[in-house]
Motif scaffolding. Structure first.
Motif, mmCIF file in Angstrom:
data_model
loop_
_atom_site.group_PDB
_atom_site.id
_atom_site.type_symbol
_atom_site.label_atom_id
_atom_site.label_comp_id
_atom_site.label_asym_id
_atom_site.label_seq_id
_atom_site.Cartn_x
_atom_site.Cartn_y
_atom_site.Cartn_z
ATOM 1 N N MET A 316 0.829 -1.204 0.000
ATOM 2 C CA MET A 316 0.000 0.000 0.000
ATOM 3 C C MET A 316 0.863 1.254 0.000
ATOM 4 O O MET A 316 0.627 2.195 -0.780
ATOM 5 C CB MET A 316 -0.934 -0.013 1.219
ATOM 6 C CG MET A 316 -1.723 1.269 1.438
ATOM 7 S SD MET A 316 -2.898 1.662 0.116
ATOM 8 C CE MET A 316 -4.252 0.564 0.548
ATOM 9 N N GLU A 317 1.875 1.303 0.872
ATOM 10 C CA GLU A 317 2.754 2.474 0.918
ATOM 11 C C GLU A 317 3.402 2.732 -0.438
ATOM 12 O O GLU A 317 3.441 3.863 -0.926
ATOM 13 C CB GLU A 317 3.841 2.264 1.983
ATOM 14 C CG GLU A 317 3.363 2.451 3.407
ATOM 15 C CD GLU A 317 4.496 2.340 4.405
ATOM 16 O OE1 GLU A 317 4.685 3.298 5.188
ATOM 17 O OE2 GLU A 317 5.178 1.309 4.412
ATOM 18 N N LYS A 318 3.929 1.674 -1.030
ATOM 19 C CA LYS A 318 4.603 1.833 -2.316
ATOM 20 C C LYS A 318 3.611 2.212 -3.417
ATOM 21 O O LYS A 318 3.905 3.070 -4.262
ATOM 22 C CB LYS A 318 5.340 0.546 -2.686
ATOM 23 C CG LYS A 318 6.084 0.597 -4.009
ATOM 24 C CD LYS A 318 7.140 1.709 -4.049
ATOM 25 C CE LYS A 318 8.307 1.407 -3.153
ATOM 26 N NZ LYS A 318 9.408 2.399 -3.306
ATOM 27 N N SER A 319 2.438 1.599 -3.413
ATOM 28 C CA SER A 319 1.437 1.901 -4.444
ATOM 29 C C SER A 319 1.023 3.362 -4.397
ATOM 30 O O SER A 319 0.947 4.037 -5.435
ATOM 31 C CB SER A 319 0.212 0.999 -4.264
ATOM 32 O OG SER A 319 0.537 -0.353 -4.444
ATOM 33 N N VAL A 361 -5.048 0.020 6.345
ATOM 34 C CA VAL A 361 -5.957 1.160 6.478
ATOM 35 C C VAL A 361 -5.221 2.343 7.101
ATOM 36 O O VAL A 361 -5.396 3.499 6.680
ATOM 37 C CB VAL A 361 -7.192 0.778 7.317
ATOM 38 C CG1 VAL A 361 -8.084 1.999 7.556
ATOM 39 C CG2 VAL A 361 -7.991 -0.326 6.633
ATOM 40 N N ALA A 362 -4.367 2.064 8.094
ATOM 41 C CA ALA A 362 -3.603 3.141 8.735
ATOM 42 C C ALA A 362 -2.706 3.859 7.731
ATOM 43 O O ALA A 362 -2.574 5.091 7.775
ATOM 44 C CB ALA A 362 -2.766 2.570 9.885
ATOM 45 N N VAL A 363 -2.103 3.117 6.815
ATOM 46 C CA VAL A 363 -1.272 3.733 5.782
ATOM 47 C C VAL A 363 -2.125 4.658 4.901
ATOM 48 O O VAL A 363 -1.725 5.791 4.586
ATOM 49 C CB VAL A 363 -0.587 2.656 4.922
ATOM 50 C CG1 VAL A 363 0.113 3.285 3.717
ATOM 51 C CG2 VAL A 363 0.417 1.869 5.752
ATOM 52 N N ALA A 364 -3.305 4.181 4.509
ATOM 53 C CA ALA A 364 -4.197 4.998 3.680
ATOM 54 C C ALA A 364 -4.635 6.265 4.409
ATOM 55 O O ALA A 364 -4.682 7.357 3.821
ATOM 56 C CB ALA A 364 -5.413 4.182 3.252
ATOM 57 N N ASP A 366 -3.019 7.783 6.846
ATOM 58 C CA ASP A 366 -1.869 8.674 6.961
ATOM 59 C C ASP A 366 -1.744 9.535 5.700
ATOM 60 O O ASP A 366 -1.482 10.742 5.774
ATOM 61 C CB ASP A 366 -0.584 7.862 7.152
ATOM 62 C CG ASP A 366 -0.425 7.341 8.575
ATOM 63 O OD1 ASP A 366 -1.163 7.803 9.465
ATOM 64 O OD2 ASP A 366 0.425 6.460 8.786
ATOM 65 N N TYR A 367 -1.924 8.921 4.542
ATOM 66 C CA TYR A 367 -1.870 9.681 3.287
ATOM 67 C C TYR A 367 -3.037 10.663 3.221
ATOM 68 O O TYR A 367 -2.862 11.827 2.801
ATOM 69 C CB TYR A 367 -1.914 8.725 2.102
ATOM 70 C CG TYR A 367 -2.002 9.422 0.759
ATOM 71 C CD1 TYR A 367 -0.864 9.944 0.157
ATOM 72 C CD2 TYR A 367 -3.220 9.566 0.109
ATOM 73 C CE1 TYR A 367 -0.933 10.592 -1.065
ATOM 74 C CE2 TYR A 367 -3.303 10.215 -1.123
ATOM 75 C CZ TYR A 367 -2.159 10.722 -1.695
ATOM 76 O OH TYR A 367 -2.242 11.368 -2.904
ATOM 77 N N LEU A 519 8.117 -1.319 13.801
ATOM 78 C CA LEU A 519 9.510 -1.645 13.541
ATOM 79 C C LEU A 519 9.706 -1.599 12.032
ATOM 80 O O LEU A 519 8.994 -2.286 11.296
ATOM 81 C CB LEU A 519 9.855 -3.046 14.063
ATOM 82 C CG LEU A 519 9.918 -3.250 15.575
ATOM 83 C CD1 LEU A 519 10.293 -4.693 15.887
ATOM 84 C CD2 LEU A 519 10.918 -2.302 16.220
ATOM 85 N N VAL A 520 10.653 -0.800 11.569
ATOM 86 C CA VAL A 520 10.841 -0.589 10.132
ATOM 87 C C VAL A 520 12.295 -0.871 9.778
ATOM 88 O O VAL A 520 13.217 -0.384 10.441
ATOM 89 C CB VAL A 520 10.468 0.851 9.727
ATOM 90 C CG1 VAL A 520 10.689 1.061 8.243
ATOM 91 C CG2 VAL A 520 9.024 1.157 10.106
ATOM 92 N N GLN A 521 12.493 -1.653 8.733
ATOM 93 C CA GLN A 521 13.840 -1.923 8.230
ATOM 94 C C GLN A 521 13.837 -1.840 6.710
ATOM 95 O O GLN A 521 13.050 -2.521 6.051
ATOM 96 C CB GLN A 521 14.320 -3.300 8.682
ATOM 97 C CG GLN A 521 15.788 -3.568 8.353
ATOM 98 C CD GLN A 521 16.276 -4.890 8.905
ATOM 99 O OE1 GLN A 521 15.619 -5.922 8.744
ATOM 100 N NE2 GLN A 521 17.426 -4.870 9.583
ATOM 101 N N ARG A 522 14.681 -0.986 6.174
ATOM 102 C CA ARG A 522 14.795 -0.795 4.722
ATOM 103 C C ARG A 522 13.447 -0.490 4.080
ATOM 104 O O ARG A 522 13.102 -1.006 3.021
ATOM 105 C CB ARG A 522 15.439 -2.018 4.071
ATOM 106 C CG ARG A 522 16.844 -2.314 4.600
ATOM 107 C CD ARG A 522 17.466 -3.513 3.898
ATOM 108 N NE ARG A 522 18.734 -3.847 4.525
ATOM 109 C CZ ARG A 522 18.874 -4.734 5.503
ATOM 110 N NH1 ARG A 522 17.806 -5.364 5.968
ATOM 111 N NH2 ARG A 522 20.051 -4.999 6.025
ATOM 112 N N GLY A 523 12.666 0.333 4.764
ATOM 113 C CA GLY A 523 11.384 0.740 4.229
ATOM 114 C C GLY A 523 10.261 -0.256 4.406
ATOM 115 O O GLY A 523 9.128 -0.002 3.987
ATOM 116 N N ARG A 524 10.531 -1.390 5.042
ATOM 117 C CA ARG A 524 9.519 -2.430 5.199
ATOM 118 C C ARG A 524 9.083 -2.510 6.651
ATOM 119 O O ARG A 524 9.911 -2.544 7.565
ATOM 120 C CB ARG A 524 10.102 -3.781 4.768
ATOM 121 C CG ARG A 524 9.125 -4.943 4.828
ATOM 122 C CD ARG A 524 9.839 -6.231 4.473
ATOM 123 N NE ARG A 524 8.921 -7.360 4.463
ATOM 124 C CZ ARG A 524 9.292 -8.627 4.430
ATOM 125 N NH1 ARG A 524 10.573 -8.941 4.403
ATOM 126 N NH2 ARG A 524 8.401 -9.599 4.415
#
Length: 574
Positions: A316-319, A361-364, A366-367, A519-524
């Motif tokens: 979702m973030e990348k899309s 949904v949280a990613v959406a 945030d945008y 927890l985020v590593q290399r954008g994931r």
């Protein structure tokens, strides 16, 4: 898996973090008293009604997601008194009917009160009812007789000059994602060889071809999920569907999370992400209900090894990053393994994909906070048979029991089949936020959702320009921006320790309504949890980390905006 949480420790600010000293000391507090009712919400909801036509539309589908499985997943992840921080925070909620049609002579087709994912997904995609197995195509006398093709919401937005995306944790050629950008009489005709066997009259060169071929022929800008094996089938012209996508339409293939992370724009062509031969791996390993009862009062769900697959929130973030443009976009995202694992009577698999949907949904949202002309809609396609029961031996054909976040046992039962389970015909939840979101309230049908996704002609609110009671008037101070801080309980740990014991984290926030820690590593995103609005202590576990720095990111969301803070932990090999 997180430990049971009966109480949360609230931390007032950064000074309180410093005062904690080390993380070793346990802090115990008595159970919180019953909360008061809070303020009357009419003015707040009225302030979120926006009749304008949205520029961007994000549709998030939980396949098989009804209120029963939402409740089971919520109980497990957050406890009976908890809430999903994104899914349960959407301001406008309604119910949606999901019935379809049966094949027949027409024009008045018999009703099918229980439908599969093909006609239900086709209903919101096209605004019209159809029969089981049918993908965005009208009903007909028999399942093998093609109907009339119906233009979809995705196709209409694309024709209007918007970018479009379609992502799923299932095969991207499966029924729900297929309905967004394909038209075929039988949902099983996913690849060219499948179509040649079962949909011969619709296969290329005479027809539109298989679902895989149609999706790329529609030149969907971002197309991601499983189903690599469907694209490896040979077309009638000789090359595979994947080679056809690359040579004919310039698709760039990405095969894992690292390759996806490396894609930064659509300037070099559309993106085709195929991360598994079949469906993607659910978050949790299976716990399959049995007649004797699986699991028990101390059973918790175990994280699965998902290898290099991205999760749905990462997709979702990348899309969104790729699709974002001044002309707007339409994006459909499906958390598919809720349904797949419900069919298998696998409660842990379904819970994990629903938790993943909430993070998506949280990613959406945030945008949406920085792009308020974005409509976010979250719903399912049909109901399923997961039921929370008392746990008696005669409750359900198959049962499974897990320990929830309350620390108490919860038993679920499946009763539609002797082995496995199936769809039911109950209405399901639909919820939304953003422009025209109020149209999902009350009881609607899936065909009505089509018009909201397309964007309705804007209406005029009664008394426009006159603030309602409790609404800040001209010159009133804006809500304060939230603040946030985070402290990790270790500066370094091994992948083994992070998987078994986890990383303890202390969060402080103010002025927030929702607080999430990742927890985020290399954008994931490797792991994600929510805490109370004032912050608290929690433990994050993951088996997905590799050697290198991992960031602990806290996002605090309030009426005054969004605040973030982070801390870094170095992870070593076992």
């Amino acid at each position: 898996m997180h430990a049971p949480q009966r109480h949360t420790v609230a931390i007032g600010g950064l000074a309180s973090l410093v005062a904690l000293g080390t993380m070793a000391a346990a802090i115990a507090v008595p159970a919180a008293p019953q909360q008061d009712a809070g303020p009357e919400r009419s003015a707040q909801l009225a302030g979120q009604i926006d009749p304008a036509k949205p520029r961007n539309v994000i549709l998030i589908i939980g396949d098989g997601m009804d209120d029963s499985v939402i409740t089971a997943a919520r109980n497990y992840e957050y406890g009976a008194g908890g809430r999903f921080p994104a899914l349960d925070a959407l301001p406008f909620t309604g119910a949606m009917t999901t019935y379809g049609l049966q094949a027949g002579a027409g024009p008045d087709y018999p009703i099918a009160y229980v439908s599969d994912s093909a006609p239900t997904a086709s209903a919101w995609s096209t605004g019209r009812k159809t029969i089981d197995g049918r993908i965005s195509q009208g009903p007909s006398a028999a399942s093998t007789t093609p109907g009339v093709d119906y233009e979809t919401v995705l196709e209409k937005h694309h024709a209007a000059g918007k970018r479009v995306g379609n992502i799923s944790t299932a095969e991207i050629t499966d029924a729900t994602p297929a309905a967004a950008g394909a038209h075929i009489s039988q949902r099983g005709c996913q690849g060219p060889a499948d179509a040649a066997r079962s949909c011969a009259g619709e296969a290329k060169p005479a027809g539109r071809g298989s679902i895989a071929e149609q999706l790329v022929d529609n030149r969907i800008d971002v197309l991601m999920g499983g189903g690599r094996s469907r694209f490896q089938q040979a077309t009638t012209a000789g090359p595979t569907a994947l080679a056809y996508a690359q040579s004919r339409h310039g698709y760039r293939l990405v095969s894992d999370a690292a390759e996806l992370d490396a894609v930064t724009s659509l300037s070099d062509g559309p993106v085709l992400g195929l991360f598994a031969n079949g469906n993607l791996t659910p978050r949790y390993r299976p716990l399959v209900a049995t007649a004797a009862g699986a699991g028990g009062p101390d059973t918790t769900c175990t994280p699965a090894d998902r290898g290099t697959q991205p999760d749905l929130s990462t997709m979702m973030e990348k899309s969104i990053a790729l699709l974002d443009n001044p002309d707007g976009f339409f994006l459909q995202a499906e958390s598919a393994m809720i349904d797949k694992q419900e069919h298998a009577s696998d409660i842990c698999g379904a819970i994990g994909d629903l938790a993943e949907l909430d993070e998506t949904v949280a990613v959406a949202l945030d945008y949406q906070r920085t792009h308020p002309d974005t409509l976010v809609v979250v719903t399912g396609d049909h109901a399923h048979s997961t039921q929370i029961v008392a746990g008696n031996p005669d409750d359900g054909v198959q049962r499974a029991t897990v320990r929830t976040a309350d620390g108490d046992p919860m038993t679920v039962a499946y009763s539609t089949n002797a082995v496995g389970s199936d769809h039911t015909g109950a209405q399901i939840r639909v919820a939304a936020s953003g422009p025209q979101a109020a149209n999902v309230t009350g009881v609607i049908d899936q065909t009505d959702l089509f018009h909201t996704l397309l964007g309705r002609a804007p209406s005029t609110l009664p008394g426009s320009g006159t603030p309602g009671p409790g609404t800040p008037g001209p010159g009133a101070p804006a809500p304060a921006r939230p603040s946030a801080s985070v402290l990790a309980g270790a500066s370094a740990l091994s992948t083994k320790a992070l998987a078994r014991r986890g990383l303890r984290v202390v969060v402080a926030a103010a002025g927030a309504t929702t607080v999430r820690v990742r927890l985020v590593q290399r954008g994931r995103t490797l792991a994600s949890r929510a805490t109370r609005a004032a912050g608290g202590t929690l433990t994050l576990r993951t088996r997905k980390a590799t050697r290198g720095p991992v960031r602990v990111v806290v996002t605090a969301i309030g009426r005054g905006g969004v605040a973030t803070a982070s801390d870094t932990v170095r992870v070593s090999r076992r």
